[in-house]
Scaffold this motif. Structure first.
Motif, PDB file in Angstrom:
ATOM      1  N   TRP A   1       0.833  -1.204   0.000  1.00 36.11           N
ATOM      2  CA  TRP A   1       0.000   0.000   0.000  1.00 36.11           C
ATOM      3  C   TRP A   1       0.868   1.255   0.000  1.00 36.11           C
ATOM      4  CZ3 TRP A   1      -3.848  -1.615   4.408  1.00 36.11           C
ATOM      5  CH2 TRP A   1      -4.829  -2.455   3.880  1.00 36.11           C
ATOM      6  N   ASP A   2       1.986   1.191   0.695  1.00 34.05           N
ATOM      7  CA  ASP A   2       2.875   2.345   0.782  1.00 34.05           C
ATOM      8  C   ASP A   2       3.526   2.647  -0.574  1.00 34.05           C
ATOM      9  OD1 ASP A   2       4.033   4.455   2.134  1.00 34.05           O
ATOM     10  OD2 ASP A   2       5.711   3.272   2.885  1.00 34.05           O
ATOM     11  N   LYS A   3       3.682   1.645  -1.402  1.00 39.27           N
ATOM     12  CA  LYS A   3       4.299   1.816  -2.719  1.00 39.27           C
ATOM     13  C   LYS A   3       3.318   2.361  -3.762  1.00 39.27           C
ATOM     14  CE  LYS A   3       8.394  -0.166  -2.123  1.00 39.27           C
ATOM     15  NZ  LYS A   3       9.535   0.676  -2.050  1.00 39.27           N
ATOM     16  N   GLY A   4       2.027   2.178  -3.551  1.00 39.52           N
ATOM     17  CA  GLY A   4       1.032   2.595  -4.547  1.00 39.52           C
ATOM     18  C   GLY A   4       0.002   3.519  -3.936  1.00 39.52           C
ATOM     19  N   ASP A   5      -1.060   3.747  -4.682  1.00 36.89           N
ATOM     20  CA  ASP A   5      -2.118   4.604  -4.163  1.00 36.89           C
ATOM     21  C   ASP A   5      -3.457   3.858  -4.144  1.00 36.89           C
ATOM     22  OD1 ASP A   5      -2.524   4.541  -6.879  1.00 36.89           O
ATOM     23  OD2 ASP A   5      -2.869   6.690  -7.097  1.00 36.89           O
ATOM     24  N   LYS A   6      -3.392   2.581  -3.800  1.00 38.76           N
ATOM     25  CA  LYS A   6      -4.611   1.783  -3.683  1.00 38.76           C
ATOM     26  C   LYS A   6      -5.319   2.117  -2.375  1.00 38.76           C
ATOM     27  CE  LYS A   6      -3.119  -2.088  -6.451  1.00 38.76           C
ATOM     28  NZ  LYS A   6      -2.982  -3.529  -6.551  1.00 38.76           N
ATOM     29  N   THR A   7      -6.638   1.954  -2.388  1.00 42.92           N
ATOM     30  CA  THR A   7      -7.397   2.212  -1.166  1.00 42.92           C
ATOM     31  C   THR A   7      -7.240   1.047  -0.201  1.00 42.92           C
ATOM     32  OG1 THR A   7      -9.423   1.238  -2.055  1.00 42.92           O
ATOM     33  CG2 THR A   7      -9.086   3.611  -2.410  1.00 42.92           C
ATOM     34  N   ILE A   8      -7.485   1.332   1.073  1.00 45.90           N
ATOM     35  CA  ILE A   8      -7.328   0.300   2.096  1.00 45.90           C
ATOM     36  C   ILE A   8      -8.628  -0.459   2.355  1.00 45.90           C
ATOM     37  CG2 ILE A   8      -5.404   1.525   3.162  1.00 45.90           C
ATOM     38  CD1 ILE A   8      -7.311   2.366   5.423  1.00 45.90           C
ATOM     39  N   GLY A   9      -9.703  -0.092   1.669  1.00 46.68           N
ATOM     40  CA  GLY A   9     -10.986  -0.777   1.824  1.00 46.68           C
ATOM     41  C   GLY A   9     -11.933  -0.008   2.731  1.00 46.68           C
ATOM     42  N   LYS A  10     -13.209  -0.303   2.577  1.00 45.68           N
ATOM     43  CA  LYS A  10     -14.253   0.428   3.305  1.00 45.68           C
ATOM     44  C   LYS A  10     -14.177   0.227   4.818  1.00 45.68           C
ATOM     45  CE  LYS A  10     -17.530   0.357  -0.470  1.00 45.68           C
ATOM     46  NZ  LYS A  10     -18.806  -0.166  -0.961  1.00 45.68           N
ATOM     47  N   MET A  11     -14.074  -1.012   5.261  1.00 47.29           N
ATOM     48  CA  MET A  11     -14.085  -1.277   6.704  1.00 47.29           C
ATOM     49  C   MET A  11     -12.815  -0.756   7.374  1.00 47.29           C
ATOM     50  SD  MET A  11     -17.021  -2.376   7.235  1.00 47.29           S
ATOM     51  CE  MET A  11     -16.933  -2.904   8.918  1.00 47.29           C
ATOM     52  N   ARG A  12     -11.690  -0.901   6.707  1.00 48.60           N
ATOM     53  CA  ARG A  12     -10.443  -0.378   7.267  1.00 48.60           C
ATOM     54  C   ARG A  12     -10.457   1.147   7.290  1.00 48.60           C
ATOM     55  NH1 ARG A  12      -8.891  -4.544   3.735  1.00 48.60           N
ATOM     56  NH2 ARG A  12      -8.360  -6.415   4.906  1.00 48.60           N
ATOM     57  N   SER A  13     -11.034   1.735   6.259  1.00 52.67           N
ATOM     58  CA  SER A  13     -11.159   3.195   6.228  1.00 52.67           C
ATOM     59  C   SER A  13     -12.036   3.667   7.388  1.00 52.67           C
ATOM     60  CB  SER A  13     -11.758   3.661   4.900  1.00 52.67           C
ATOM     61  OG  SER A  13     -10.876   3.413   3.828  1.00 52.67           O
ATOM     62  N   LYS A  14     -13.134   2.960   7.617  1.00 47.86           N
ATOM     63  CA  LYS A  14     -14.016   3.347   8.719  1.00 47.86           C
ATOM     64  C   LYS A  14     -13.276   3.272  10.051  1.00 47.86           C
ATOM     65  CE  LYS A  14     -18.260   2.447  11.223  1.00 47.86           C
ATOM     66  NZ  LYS A  14     -17.678   2.933  12.452  1.00 47.86           N
TER      67      LYS A  14
END
Length: 163
Positions: free
Chosen positions: A86-99
């Motif tokens: 995740w640190d290497k790209g700009d992918k999202t961490i997902g809905k539940m993790r974001s919450k």
């Protein structure tokens, strides 16, 4: 007698004393501290309206909390190697993790309001608290149930309880 009023971002209580003097106590908090909402004029946004986070956005909050990569992987329930990707790209961490990250950030925003600064909040978070079962709040906020306990403790502090 107390009445609650909700106006945009403000939450306050008007309290009338026995001799009819009225006092207003503001208990409003910013919705977020590190993850400021995009529309500052709106009421604190519902989580469903918030975008999924990219890892880069949570890094300042993780640094403030002092979580290691291993601890953060436990909070987000992912393998540490996933954090590296995740640190290497700009992918999202997902809905539940974001919450989960929005919930932790809301706790930080409330704590800064209660304690007056990030430094004093960090000290409280890092101190064993008898009201929280002799645990450190910074450890408790690693789980959804712990976040709720810490939030309740801060709410009690807003109303004058000593914890």
């Amino acid at each position: 007698m107390a009445e609650e009023s909700n106006r945009s971002e403000r939450r306050s209580w008007r309290i009338a004393s026995v001799n009819n003097e009225v006092a207003t106590i503001n208990v409003d908090t910013e919705a977020y501290h590190f993850l400021k909402p995009y529309a500052q004029n709106d009421d604190p946004p519902l989580m469903a309206k918030e975008p999924e986070l990219v890892y880069e956005r949570i890094k300042p909050m993780v640094q403030y909390l002092g979580y290691s990569q291993q601890e953060l992987s436990g909070v987000l329930e992912v393998d540490p190697s996933t954090l590296f990707r995740w640190d290497k790209g700009d992918k999202t961490i997902g809905k539940m993790r974001s919450k989960a990250m929005y919930d932790i950030d809301h706790i930080i925003a409330k704590g800064v309001k209660v304690f007056g600064s990030e430094k004093q909040l960090k000290e409280w978070l890092s101190t064993v608290n008898q009201a929280l079962g002799n645990q450190k709040p910074i450890e408790l906020i690693k789980s959804p149930y712990g976040i709720e306990l810490v939030d309740n403790a801060m709410e009690a502090l807003l109303w004058g309880n000593v914890l």
